[in-house]
Each structure stands twice: as C-alpha cells, then as structure tokens.
Design a protein around this motif. Structure first.
Motif, mmCIF file in Angstrom:
data_model
loop_
_atom_site.group_PDB
_atom_site.id
_atom_site.type_symbol
_atom_site.label_atom_id
_atom_site.label_comp_id
_atom_site.label_asym_id
_atom_site.label_seq_id
_atom_site.Cartn_x
_atom_site.Cartn_y
_atom_site.Cartn_z
ATOM 1 N N LEU A 99 0.813 -1.226 0.000
ATOM 2 C CA LEU A 99 0.000 0.000 0.000
ATOM 3 C C LEU A 99 0.845 1.275 0.000
ATOM 4 O O LEU A 99 0.547 2.195 -0.767
ATOM 5 N N PRO A 100 1.907 1.368 0.815
ATOM 6 C CA PRO A 100 2.729 2.583 0.720
ATOM 7 C C PRO A 100 3.358 2.771 -0.662
ATOM 8 O O PRO A 100 3.485 3.899 -1.140
ATOM 9 N N LYS A 101 3.726 1.667 -1.327
ATOM 10 C CA LYS A 101 4.253 1.782 -2.689
ATOM 11 C C LYS A 101 3.170 2.315 -3.628
ATOM 12 O O LYS A 101 3.441 3.133 -4.506
ATOM 13 N N GLU A 102 1.949 1.855 -3.422
ATOM 14 C CA GLU A 102 0.842 2.323 -4.259
ATOM 15 C C GLU A 102 0.564 3.807 -4.020
ATOM 16 O O GLU A 102 0.302 4.555 -4.961
ATOM 17 N N VAL A 103 0.640 4.238 -2.757
ATOM 18 C CA VAL A 103 0.430 5.652 -2.433
ATOM 19 C C VAL A 103 1.540 6.495 -3.068
ATOM 20 O O VAL A 103 1.273 7.572 -3.622
ATOM 21 N N ALA A 104 2.780 6.006 -3.031
ATOM 22 C CA ALA A 104 3.897 6.743 -3.629
ATOM 23 C C ALA A 104 3.716 6.885 -5.142
ATOM 24 O O ALA A 104 4.111 7.898 -5.724
ATOM 25 N N ALA A 105 3.114 5.895 -5.774
ATOM 26 C CA ALA A 105 2.906 5.928 -7.223
ATOM 27 C C ALA A 105 1.608 6.627 -7.613
ATOM 28 O O ALA A 105 1.324 6.781 -8.808
ATOM 29 N N LEU A 106 0.835 7.055 -6.624
ATOM 30 C CA LEU A 106 -0.473 7.642 -6.901
ATOM 31 C C LEU A 106 -0.422 8.883 -7.792
ATOM 32 O O LEU A 106 -1.211 8.985 -8.737
ATOM 33 N N PRO A 107 0.484 9.836 -7.562
ATOM 34 C CA PRO A 107 0.495 11.018 -8.444
ATOM 35 C C PRO A 107 0.681 10.664 -9.923
ATOM 36 O O PRO A 107 0.013 11.221 -10.790
ATOM 37 N N ALA A 108 1.561 9.724 -10.211
ATOM 38 C CA ALA A 108 1.771 9.328 -11.607
ATOM 39 C C ALA A 108 0.517 8.657 -12.165
ATOM 40 O O ALA A 108 0.154 8.870 -13.326
#
Length: 139
Positions: free
Chosen positions: A70-79
């Motif tokens: 989930l933190p990886k997904e949040v980090a990729a959210l802007p892109a």
C-alpha cells in the motif's frame, strides 16, 4: 489437460499419464530451452515467481504484504492520477485506496505494521488539479 483424474488413480500416475500422452502427440517437441540447463536464480525461494511476473509485465507488489504494497501504491499515486481526466474518477481511486488501508488496519497484521493512514480525498483532488496541464479536466 481437460480430462478429470479417474477415480482410484493416484494424482502422480494421472500427471505422468498426461505427460506421456502429450509426448505422444508431439506437444513436448521443440520446447524453448530444450536441452539447456535451467537458468540460475538469485535471491530467495520465491524470486523465480517475481521474475516470472516481471517477464509477463505483472505487478510484483502482489507478492508483498499489504503493509508494504500500500505505501508503494500511495507513492505511485500522483503518476497514476496524472492520466486521469475526471475528478470523480480520482475520488473513486482514492476512496478505494482508503478502504483497503482501513481493511489492513482492521485485520490481524500480516508482515510489518502499516504506518499509513487514510488519505485526505480533498487534498489529493486539490493536488491533482494543481498538477493539471490541460483544461479538459472536469468535475
């Protein structure tokens, strides 16, 4: 292998039978890598699974516990959101992510603890609007 295993036959014998039948039909002839040693794999026991997923362009984060994925997904959210044109779709994506974050907090821990709370939907939408490069983004 569309046939069902006959009753009374062991699974091992059934598999061997299926292999033998495929060989007789020529389905095992000229397979890629035939006669070559298996490639050496680096890493842990499941590294070959991750490599296979990468080769087939699958997301390897499915191998991670939710507290790491989930933190990886949040980090990729802007892109990810940069490709979205409708505000409602942005809100839906963030709502789904928040639901999954809360689900992890409600369940017994799997892996390290999740150090992530729900995202502020309005803040994410505001950042999405500010990063907008085109006038076609609509509510």
């Amino acid at each position: 292998m569309t046939d069902r295993k006959p009753r009374g036959m062991s699974a091992e014998n059934w598999v061997e039978h299926q292999i033998r039948m495929a060989q007789e039909r020529g389905e095992m002839d000229n397979l890629p890598g035939a006669g070559k040693p298996l490639p050496k794999r680096q890493g842990g026991a499941l590294e070959w699974v991750a490599q296979k997923l990468r080769e087939e362009n699958h997301d390897t984060s499915v191998l991670l516990p939710p507290s790491l994925a989930l933190p990886k997904e949040v980090a990729a959210l802007p892109a990810r959101l940069a490709r979205i044109r409708r505000e409602q779709e942005v809100r839906d994506i963030v709502a789904d992510l928040n639901r999954r974050i809360m689900d992890v907090h409600r369940q017994p821990p799997v892996g390290p603890p999740l150090r992530l709370g729900p995202l502020d939907v309005d803040e994410v939408v505001r950042e999405w609007r500010e990063s907008s490069t085109g006038p076609d983004r609509t509510a």
